[in-house]
Design an enzyme around this catalytic site. Structure first.
Site, mmCIF file in Angstrom:
data_model
loop_
_atom_site.group_PDB
_atom_site.id
_atom_site.type_symbol
_atom_site.label_atom_id
_atom_site.label_comp_id
_atom_site.label_asym_id
_atom_site.label_seq_id
_atom_site.Cartn_x
_atom_site.Cartn_y
_atom_site.Cartn_z
ATOM 1 C CB THR A 1 0.281 5.987 -0.906
ATOM 2 O OG1 THR A 1 1.536 5.652 -0.287
ATOM 3 C CG2 THR A 1 -0.841 5.203 -0.247
ATOM 4 C CG LEU B 1 -1.815 1.239 1.353
ATOM 5 C CD1 LEU B 1 -2.769 1.361 0.170
ATOM 6 C CD2 LEU B 1 -2.603 1.201 2.658
ATOM 7 C CE1 TYR B 2 6.168 5.237 1.778
ATOM 8 C CE2 TYR B 2 7.479 3.560 0.660
ATOM 9 C CZ TYR B 2 7.344 4.852 1.140
ATOM 10 O OH TYR B 2 8.363 5.751 0.984
ATOM 11 C CB ALA B 3 4.702 0.536 -3.392
#
Length: 456
Positions: free
Chosen positions: A262, A258-260
């Site tokens: 965003t 999810l970090y990637a």
């Protein structure tokens, strides 16, 4: 004579009784008056306390939103930081202007978001030392120990960099800052970091990395003049890409976390604001940054802590039992890349939210170009700390981490001379020296050459 004496005595007794009566009346009046004064004073104090409670009361307490300060530390008693979304008064505005004013001719005026963070603090000091105006912005959340961020803030204050405490989603506060200062540039480094934490608190990534970015761009596009913006993307956008080394031309539509996702969304949002509003935007894809004043959630940092405390450390292997490797990039090299991107950023072409012509849009890798297996990282730390690590080899969990990163930085080298110069052994030596000094540890650290270049 007897009658006369008796009469005089009677008069005296009556007079004394009368005086006693007057004294009682007077005392009663004083007591009543005092009671009224005391009642009114008590009522006034109660009203003041109710007012103060109402002003300082926060109905929600999310530990990953704004750091909550006590009432006595807010702007009513101190002008050192913004106590509300409208700023902290004349003294606060003066500090904002002083920090933002360049000390060299044609110097930049830069708003650095995430200034109390790892990369943000280093970049802020580097810009200030060369004479640029720098205003910091940070919310001091507790994703990791806020005391480390406060220590960085103290370091920045010594270098005449003021940090405004606030959240990216506070539009009125951001607009206030742009009203006070005509920023030439924004170095946007504030973000919710970490791949694994996204599985625990996904909303924090949406709030910071997407909503916060959009809010900043909304304020910047309406500013006059519009600033040029350099912002932190991530090497994580390459996701499941298997081509090596990673190039800006490779596909980035297969995020593994999810970090990637965003950060990839941020790159698409940047494209939109560049296209519609003429904002000059440069994205920087960082590759595993390390060094003094680093982030405690990074492997090199907590490996050092656990080795010194005799705890075992988990060393990941890929699902097919291969070593995990990272393109570890020393902080000084990253700072040079950020400053180079700022110096070569062209002016935005919009004005007051209206585009006047095509604007610059760029994205660069900032890495070290030399991937190192995590096992090698541990071996270097063992040598520097003079302590053998208790290793626990395990398979990498399916939590969004990728097994291998390797940066191709030829584009950044071509456009602003980016060339990393610090190898992992030299960088870790500087980190370990800072670590034992900062935490007051006396380990069996190997003595290094005294002439080695150290940086905070």
């Amino acid at each position: 004579m007897p009658l006369s004496a008796t009469g005089d005595t009677s008069k005296t007794v009556k007079l004394e009784r009368y005086n006693s009566y007057l004294r009682k009346i007077h005392s009663t009046k004083v007591l009543k008056a005092s009671s009224k004064v005391l009642f009114r004073a008590t009522l006034l104090i109660a009203l003041v306390l109710v007012l103060l409670f109402a002003v300082n009361y926060h109905p929600h307490s999310d530990s990953h939103h704004l750091h909550r300060r006590s009432f006595l530390s807010t702007g009513l008693f101190s002008s050192s930081s913004a106590s509300s979304s409208l700023g902290g008064g004349a003294a606060w505005e003066k500090r904002v202007r002083q920090s933002s004013t360049a000390k060299r001719q044609h110097g930049l005026s830069v708003l650095v978001t995430g200034a109390a963070g790892f990369v943000g603090s280093h970049c802020s000091i580097a810009l200030r030392k060369r004479g640029d105006g720098v205003l910091g912005f940070d919310n001091f959340n507790d994703y990791y120990d806020p005391s480390l961020k406060r220590a960085r803030q103290h370091l920045l204050e010594k270098n005449q960099v003021f940090i405004v405490e606030g959240d990216l989603n506070d539009g009125p506060l951001l607009r206030k800052l742009f009203d006070i200062v005509p920023f030439t540039h924004v170095l946007h480094l504030a973000a919710q970091a970490g791949v694994r934490y996204a599985m625990k608190n996904p909303q924090s990534y949406i709030s910071s990395n997407i909503a916060g970015l959009v809010n900043l761009l909304e304020v910047a596009k309406a500013a006059n003049p519009q600033p040029a913006i350099v912002w932190a993307s991530s090497s994580s956008v390459y996701g499941l890409n298997t081509e090596n080394p990673f190039s800006e031309e490779h596909r980035t539509d297969q995020p593994a976390s999810l970090y990637a996702a965003t950060k990839k969304a941020g790159e698409e949002i940047a494209h939109t604001y560049n296209h519609i509003y003429g904002l000059s935007l440069t994205g920087l894809r960082f590759f595993t940054v390390y060094g003094p004043w680093g982030r405690p959630d990074m492997a090199y940092f907590f490996f050092t802590k656990d080795i010194l405390h005799g705890k075992s450390i988990d060393i990941y292997r890929t699902q097919d039992n291969q070593e995990v490797a990272r393109d570890f990039t020393y902080i000084d090299d990253i700072v040079k890349g950020c400053v180079g991107a700022l110096d070569t950023a062209e002016k935005s072409t919009g004005s007051g939210g209206k585009k006047r012509g095509p604007a610059q849009l760029r994205v660069y890798n900032l890495g070290n170009t030399s991937p190192v297996p995590v096992g090698r990282l541990v071996s270097i730390l063992e040598g520097l700390l003079g302590t053998k690590a208790k290793k626990h080899l395990i398979k990498m969990p399916r939590n969004g981490d990728v097994p291998y990163t390797h940066a191709n930085v030829s584009l950044a080298y071509r456009d602003f001379g980016y060339k990393p110069t610090t190898d992992l052994a030299a960088g870790l030596r500087k980190f370990v020296k800072w670590y034992v000094s900062y935490y007051g540890i006396q380990p069996r650290v190997k003595k290094e050459n005294s002439h080695a270049d150290e940086s905070a």
